[in-house]
Design a protein around this motif. Sequence first.
Motif, PDB file in Angstrom:
ATOM      1  N   ILE A 167       0.838  -1.201   0.000  1.00 34.93           N
ATOM      2  CA  ILE A 167       0.000   0.000   0.000  1.00 34.93           C
ATOM      3  C   ILE A 167       0.874   1.254   0.000  1.00 34.93           C
ATOM      4  CG2 ILE A 167      -1.612   1.373   1.382  1.00 34.93           C
ATOM      5  CD1 ILE A 167      -2.893  -1.261   2.270  1.00 34.93           C
ATOM      6  N   ASP A 168       1.908   1.260   0.848  1.00 38.20           N
ATOM      7  CA  ASP A 168       2.842   2.396   0.883  1.00 38.20           C
ATOM      8  C   ASP A 168       3.490   2.603  -0.481  1.00 38.20           C
ATOM      9  OD1 ASP A 168       2.317   2.853   3.511  1.00 38.20           O
ATOM     10  OD2 ASP A 168       4.128   1.875   4.278  1.00 38.20           O
ATOM     11  N   LEU A 169       3.882   1.495  -1.106  1.00 33.55           N
ATOM     12  CA  LEU A 169       4.514   1.563  -2.421  1.00 33.55           C
ATOM     13  C   LEU A 169       3.557   2.138  -3.452  1.00 33.55           C
ATOM     14  CD1 LEU A 169       6.812   0.941  -4.386  1.00 33.55           C
ATOM     15  CD2 LEU A 169       5.980  -1.423  -4.514  1.00 33.55           C
ATOM     16  N   SER A 170       2.320   1.654  -3.436  1.00 25.32           N
ATOM     17  CA  SER A 170       1.320   2.119  -4.407  1.00 25.32           C
ATOM     18  C   SER A 170       1.035   3.611  -4.256  1.00 25.32           C
ATOM     19  CB  SER A 170       0.027   1.313  -4.231  1.00 25.32           C
ATOM     20  OG  SER A 170      -0.967   1.761  -5.125  1.00 25.32           O
ATOM     21  N   ILE A 171       0.859   4.061  -3.020  1.00 24.25           N
ATOM     22  CA  ILE A 171       0.579   5.478  -2.767  1.00 24.25           C
ATOM     23  C   ILE A 171       1.766   6.343  -3.192  1.00 24.25           C
ATOM     24  CG2 ILE A 171       0.193   7.201  -0.957  1.00 24.25           C
ATOM     25  CD1 ILE A 171      -1.405   5.062   0.561  1.00 24.25           C
ATOM     26  N   SER A 172       2.967   5.886  -2.874  1.00 23.94           N
ATOM     27  CA  SER A 172       4.170   6.637  -3.237  1.00 23.94           C
ATOM     28  C   SER A 172       4.302   6.777  -4.750  1.00 23.94           C
ATOM     29  CB  SER A 172       5.412   5.943  -2.667  1.00 23.94           C
ATOM     30  OG  SER A 172       5.369   5.909  -1.259  1.00 23.94           O
ATOM     31  N   PHE A 178       9.419   8.944  -5.381  1.00 26.35           N
ATOM     32  CA  PHE A 178      10.254   7.780  -5.684  1.00 26.35           C
ATOM     33  C   PHE A 178      11.142   7.355  -4.513  1.00 26.35           C
ATOM     34  CE2 PHE A 178       9.205   9.626  -9.822  1.00 26.35           C
ATOM     35  CZ  PHE A 178       8.671   8.511 -10.463  1.00 26.35           C
ATOM     36  N   GLU A 179      11.578   8.312  -3.688  1.00 27.88           N
ATOM     37  CA  GLU A 179      12.394   7.955  -2.531  1.00 27.88           C
ATOM     38  C   GLU A 179      11.586   7.115  -1.545  1.00 27.88           C
ATOM     39  OE1 GLU A 179      15.571   8.232  -1.724  1.00 27.88           O
ATOM     40  OE2 GLU A 179      16.005   9.070  -3.696  1.00 27.88           O
ATOM     41  N   GLN A 180      10.346   7.521  -1.297  1.00 23.84           N
ATOM     42  CA  GLN A 180       9.488   6.764  -0.389  1.00 23.84           C
ATOM     43  C   GLN A 180       9.140   5.399  -0.982  1.00 23.84           C
ATOM     44  OE1 GLN A 180       6.123   8.888   1.218  1.00 23.84           O
ATOM     45  NE2 GLN A 180       7.272  10.791   1.420  1.00 23.84           N
ATOM     46  N   ALA A 181       8.944   5.367  -2.296  1.00 24.50           N
ATOM     47  CA  ALA A 181       8.655   4.098  -2.965  1.00 24.50           C
ATOM     48  C   ALA A 181       9.828   3.143  -2.825  1.00 24.50           C
ATOM     49  CB  ALA A 181       8.340   4.341  -4.440  1.00 24.50           C
ATOM     50  N   LEU A 182      11.040   3.699  -2.946  1.00 22.93           N
ATOM     51  CA  LEU A 182      12.246   2.880  -2.820  1.00 22.93           C
ATOM     52  C   LEU A 182      12.381   2.339  -1.398  1.00 22.93           C
ATOM     53  CD1 LEU A 182      14.677   1.873  -4.422  1.00 22.93           C
ATOM     54  CD2 LEU A 182      15.912   3.934  -3.740  1.00 22.93           C
ATOM     55  N   GLN A 183      12.013   3.144  -0.417  1.00 23.57           N
ATOM     56  CA  GLN A 183      12.058   2.684   0.971  1.00 23.57           C
ATOM     57  C   GLN A 183      11.081   1.536   1.196  1.00 23.57           C
ATOM     58  OE1 GLN A 183      11.557   5.932   3.737  1.00 23.57           O
ATOM     59  NE2 GLN A 183      13.231   7.124   2.845  1.00 23.57           N
ATOM     60  N   ALA A 184       9.909   1.612   0.575  1.00 27.28           N
ATOM     61  CA  ALA A 184       8.928   0.529   0.692  1.00 27.28           C
ATOM     62  C   ALA A 184       9.467  -0.754   0.076  1.00 27.28           C
ATOM     63  CB  ALA A 184       7.615   0.937   0.023  1.00 27.28           C
ATOM     64  N   VAL A 185      10.117  -0.622  -1.072  1.00 31.70           N
ATOM     65  CA  VAL A 185      10.707  -1.794  -1.730  1.00 31.70           C
ATOM     66  C   VAL A 185      11.831  -2.375  -0.883  1.00 31.70           C
ATOM     67  CG1 VAL A 185      12.003  -2.582  -3.754  1.00 31.70           C
ATOM     68  CG2 VAL A 185      10.045  -1.069  -4.045  1.00 31.70           C
ATOM     69  N   GLU A 186      12.620  -1.514  -0.242  1.00 34.00           N
ATOM     70  CA  GLU A 186      13.693  -1.995   0.629  1.00 34.00           C
ATOM     71  C   GLU A 186      13.123  -2.743   1.831  1.00 34.00           C
ATOM     72  OE1 GLU A 186      15.871   1.557   1.429  1.00 34.00           O
ATOM     73  OE2 GLU A 186      17.116   1.378  -0.386  1.00 34.00           O
ATOM     74  N   GLY A 187      11.916  -2.358   2.258  1.00 30.53           N
ATOM     75  CA  GLY A 187      11.251  -3.085   3.329  1.00 30.53           C
ATOM     76  C   GLY A 187      10.766  -4.447   2.876  1.00 30.53           C
ATOM     77  N   ILE A 188      10.405  -4.536   1.593  1.00 32.42           N
ATOM     78  CA  ILE A 188       9.936  -5.792   1.018  1.00 32.42           C
ATOM     79  C   ILE A 188      11.100  -6.744   0.768  1.00 32.42           C
ATOM     80  CG2 ILE A 188       8.925  -6.797  -1.084  1.00 32.42           C
ATOM     81  CD1 ILE A 188       7.134  -4.311  -1.248  1.00 32.42           C
ATOM     82  N   GLU A 189      12.265  -6.203   0.458  1.00 36.91           N
ATOM     83  CA  GLU A 189      13.420  -7.003   0.046  1.00 36.91           C
ATOM     84  C   GLU A 189      13.748  -8.165   0.984  1.00 36.91           C
ATOM     85  OE1 GLU A 189      18.025  -6.327  -1.512  1.00 36.91           O
ATOM     86  OE2 GLU A 189      16.874  -4.665  -0.670  1.00 36.91           O
ATOM     87  N   PRO A 190      13.845  -7.961   2.316  1.00 34.93           N
ATOM     88  CA  PRO A 190      14.197  -9.090   3.187  1.00 34.93           C
ATOM     89  C   PRO A 190      13.110 -10.155   3.288  1.00 34.93           C
ATOM     90  CG  PRO A 190      13.697  -7.137   4.484  1.00 34.93           C
ATOM     91  CD  PRO A 190      13.769  -6.701   3.061  1.00 34.93           C
ATOM     92  N   THR A 208      15.990  -0.445  -9.591  1.00 32.70           N
ATOM     93  CA  THR A 208      16.719   0.350 -10.575  1.00 32.70           C
ATOM     94  C   THR A 208      15.823   1.410 -11.200  1.00 32.70           C
ATOM     95  OG1 THR A 208      18.221  -1.480 -11.089  1.00 32.70           O
ATOM     96  CG2 THR A 208      18.027   0.271 -12.729  1.00 32.70           C
ATOM     97  N   GLN A 209      14.594   1.017 -11.542  1.00 28.28           N
ATOM     98  CA  GLN A 209      13.648   1.963 -12.142  1.00 28.28           C
ATOM     99  C   GLN A 209      13.303   3.091 -11.170  1.00 28.28           C
ATOM    100  OE1 GLN A 209      10.357   0.110 -14.594  1.00 28.28           O
ATOM    101  NE2 GLN A 209      11.288  -1.782 -13.810  1.00 28.28           N
ATOM    102  N   LEU A 210      13.104   2.746  -9.923  1.00 29.39           N
ATOM    103  CA  LEU A 210      12.759   3.766  -8.935  1.00 29.39           C
ATOM    104  C   LEU A 210      13.902   4.750  -8.726  1.00 29.39           C
ATOM    105  CD1 LEU A 210      10.893   1.581  -6.274  1.00 29.39           C
ATOM    106  CD2 LEU A 210       9.889   3.176  -7.925  1.00 29.39           C
ATOM    107  N   LYS A 211      15.137   4.233  -8.730  1.00 33.94           N
ATOM    108  CA  LYS A 211      16.304   5.103  -8.572  1.00 33.94           C
ATOM    109  C   LYS A 211      16.436   6.064  -9.752  1.00 33.94           C
ATOM    110  CE  LYS A 211      18.949   1.874  -5.709  1.00 33.94           C
ATOM    111  NZ  LYS A 211      20.092   0.943  -5.629  1.00 33.94           N
ATOM    112  N   GLU A 212      15.880   5.675 -10.909  1.00 35.42           N
ATOM    113  CA  GLU A 212      15.897   6.521 -12.097  1.00 35.42           C
ATOM    114  C   GLU A 212      14.608   7.327 -12.239  1.00 35.42           C
ATOM    115  OE1 GLU A 212      16.586   3.763 -15.234  1.00 35.42           O
ATOM    116  OE2 GLU A 212      18.707   3.448 -14.717  1.00 35.42           O
TER     117      GLU A 212
END
Length: 230
Positions: A167-172, A178-190, A208-212
Amino acid sequence: MVIKVELATATTPQLSNDYTNNLSGLRALIVEDNRTNAIILEALLKGKGFEVFIAENGERALERLSTDTYDLILMDNHMPIMDGVEATRHIRQLGSRNAEVLILGCTADVFEETKQRMISAGVDHIIAKPVKDKELEDALYFYVDKLRQYQPTSIDDFEDELEALVIDLSISLDNEEFEQALQAVEGIEPMLEAENIQGQKLLKSIQTQLKESKVPSKDELDNLVVQLLT
């Protein structure tokens, strides 16, 4: 002369009931320049179920932390290139979940000043070298909540945590934050198993896409969720 003082009450650290000797699924990073010491620590951690990685100095540790996530770091003090104090300071300033990782400082230095420097830099606890299994076990026992801070405790918890992150990723993404979206993905990673090659590739592509500052496709995001739940 009579001086009035207040008596302090001694306190005992409260231990968590969630502790278990089997710590399978947790990832540990050993930062140690002495190969023999690193091998001994690796054996101790693997015996408890950890997936173990090794960095020869603080600089190499930061390189690993820029791309991978860990639940525990065993940080040596004296190392070439970058010592444990400087490395710990850098870790605590990271803009990812690794900034809050449990760090146990390992030192053979008997001077209290050395221990305090490591604590001041951000180390959670000091273990004397050579590291004894009982002392390591006790430290993991006391800090089990921080050790397991990113580990869901049940299937329901896993799904609830995943749903919140999605949900956080979708809203971001809707707001192009994109920074907040990347943080959500980093939370998903582990939450994604290391042996899930397809899922790992997809995750890296999305990062990679989010960083760009690019928005991943809906199919990619849906597929990532599928990979997490299978």
